[in-house]
Design a protein around this motif. Sequence first.
Motif, short mmCIF file in Angstrom:
data_model
loop_
_atom_site.label_atom_id
_atom_site.label_comp_id
_atom_site.label_asym_id
_atom_site.label_seq_id
_atom_site.Cartn_x
_atom_site.Cartn_y
_atom_site.Cartn_z
N ARG A 1 85.78 6.73 63.57
CA ARG A 1 87.06 6.31 63.00
C ARG A 1 87.85 5.49 64.00
O ARG A 1 88.44 4.47 63.66
CB ARG A 1 87.87 7.53 62.55
CG ARG A 1 87.91 7.73 61.07
CD ARG A 1 88.97 8.73 60.63
NE ARG A 1 89.24 9.84 61.51
CZ ARG A 1 88.68 11.04 61.43
NH1 ARG A 1 87.80 11.29 60.48
NH2 ARG A 1 88.99 11.99 62.29
N ALA A 2 87.86 5.93 65.25
CA ALA A 2 88.59 5.19 66.29
C ALA A 2 87.97 3.81 66.49
O ALA A 2 88.69 2.81 66.63
CB ALA A 2 88.58 5.98 67.60
N SER A 3 86.65 3.73 66.47
CA SER A 3 85.96 2.45 66.61
C SER A 3 86.28 1.53 65.43
O SER A 3 86.56 0.34 65.61
CB SER A 3 84.46 2.68 66.71
OG SER A 3 83.77 1.46 66.70
N LEU A 4 86.25 2.10 64.22
CA LEU A 4 86.56 1.31 63.03
C LEU A 4 88.02 0.85 63.04
O LEU A 4 88.34 -0.27 62.64
CB LEU A 4 86.25 2.10 61.76
CG LEU A 4 84.76 2.33 61.47
CD1 LEU A 4 84.60 3.28 60.28
CD2 LEU A 4 84.06 1.01 61.19
N ARG A 5 88.92 1.71 63.51
CA ARG A 5 90.33 1.36 63.59
C ARG A 5 90.52 0.19 64.57
O ARG A 5 91.26 -0.75 64.31
CB ARG A 5 91.14 2.58 64.06
CG ARG A 5 92.51 2.64 63.45
CD ARG A 5 93.26 3.90 63.84
NE ARG A 5 93.09 4.91 62.80
CZ ARG A 5 92.68 6.14 62.98
NH1 ARG A 5 92.40 6.57 64.17
NH2 ARG A 5 92.58 6.97 61.98
N GLU B 1 88.23 -2.04 65.39
CA GLU B 1 87.64 -3.23 64.76
C GLU B 1 88.59 -3.79 63.70
O GLU B 1 88.75 -5.01 63.58
CB GLU B 1 86.29 -2.88 64.13
CG GLU B 1 85.61 -4.01 63.40
CD GLU B 1 85.13 -5.13 64.30
OE1 GLU B 1 84.82 -6.20 63.77
OE2 GLU B 1 85.08 -4.95 65.54
N LEU B 2 89.24 -2.91 62.94
CA LEU B 2 90.19 -3.36 61.92
C LEU B 2 91.36 -4.08 62.58
O LEU B 2 91.79 -5.14 62.10
CB LEU B 2 90.68 -2.16 61.11
CG LEU B 2 91.76 -2.45 60.06
CD1 LEU B 2 91.21 -3.39 58.99
CD2 LEU B 2 92.26 -1.16 59.43
N GLU B 3 91.89 -3.54 63.67
CA GLU B 3 93.00 -4.19 64.37
C GLU B 3 92.58 -5.55 64.90
O GLU B 3 93.34 -6.52 64.80
CB GLU B 3 93.49 -3.30 65.52
CG GLU B 3 94.20 -2.06 65.05
CD GLU B 3 94.49 -1.08 66.19
OE1 GLU B 3 94.16 -1.38 67.36
OE2 GLU B 3 95.03 0.00 65.90
N ARG B 4 91.36 -5.65 65.45
CA ARG B 4 90.86 -6.92 65.96
C ARG B 4 90.76 -7.95 64.83
O ARG B 4 91.17 -9.09 64.96
CB ARG B 4 89.50 -6.73 66.63
CG ARG B 4 88.97 -8.00 67.32
CD ARG B 4 87.58 -7.81 67.86
NE ARG B 4 86.58 -7.65 66.83
CZ ARG B 4 86.06 -8.64 66.11
NH1 ARG B 4 86.46 -9.87 66.31
NH2 ARG B 4 85.14 -8.42 65.20
N ARG B 5 90.23 -7.52 63.70
CA ARG B 5 90.08 -8.44 62.57
C ARG B 5 91.43 -8.82 61.96
O ARG B 5 91.60 -9.93 61.47
CB ARG B 5 89.16 -7.83 61.52
CG ARG B 5 87.74 -7.75 62.04
CD ARG B 5 86.74 -7.74 60.98
NE ARG B 5 85.40 -7.67 61.56
CZ ARG B 5 84.32 -7.79 60.85
NH1 ARG B 5 84.40 -7.96 59.56
NH2 ARG B 5 83.15 -7.74 61.43
N GLN B 6 92.39 -7.90 61.98
CA GLN B 6 93.72 -8.23 61.48
C GLN B 6 94.38 -9.29 62.37
O GLN B 6 95.04 -10.20 61.87
CB GLN B 6 94.59 -6.97 61.38
CG GLN B 6 94.23 -6.08 60.22
CD GLN B 6 94.98 -4.77 60.21
OE1 GLN B 6 95.40 -4.25 61.24
NE2 GLN B 6 95.14 -4.21 59.02
#
Length: 192
Positions: free
Chosen positions: A45-49, A51-56
């Motif tokens: 979840r932390a990794s996905l979070r 990655e989501l912040e990077r993509r945002q």
Amino acid sequence: MTAAQRRGGLRGWQVHSIGAGGFAVLSVIAALAVVNPVLTARAERASLRSELERRQLQLADLEQARRDVQGRLDATRQELGDGRLQLESSGRLNRRMARLVELAATSGLDIHEMRPGTPVTGDRYDTVPIMLSGQGSYPQCAGFLHLVHETLPDTGVTDLDLSGNPTHPELGARFRFDVVWYAAPDPAAASP
């Protein structure tokens, strides 16, 4: 004789210790079976979070770039709509070439050759290639290109070649400019 004595002399506290040890082992196994997946899921979840912040952030950058390009497009459309950029007819080629010679002379360049290429007719405008070659210094060439950009916004430089002679710098550099003139279609050329 008691049951504890028959089992080999195990005392009550020893039985409790074995039971507690077995319970501890079972607790560790259960903890690993339950806690390890929870910890793994938390890390994922932390990794996905992240990655989501990077993509945002990447999306925000792309959106800003899109807004910038849209602004430039709107400004160009406004200029065209306002009539600030009026294309001359491609039938006025001699006048355009004379204007380029004037700008070259103003910049101190010596033109040796100038020739137009074959015009390419488009839906909204014609493109007329023009080649200029001659001699002049680097600052003179830069000044000429600046004047072309400032005074002839419908003319762009597609290629340039500038070469000097280091043994005789007083002779200046030899240059060749390939420019393209964006012109309004010539109505005389369109009629049969």
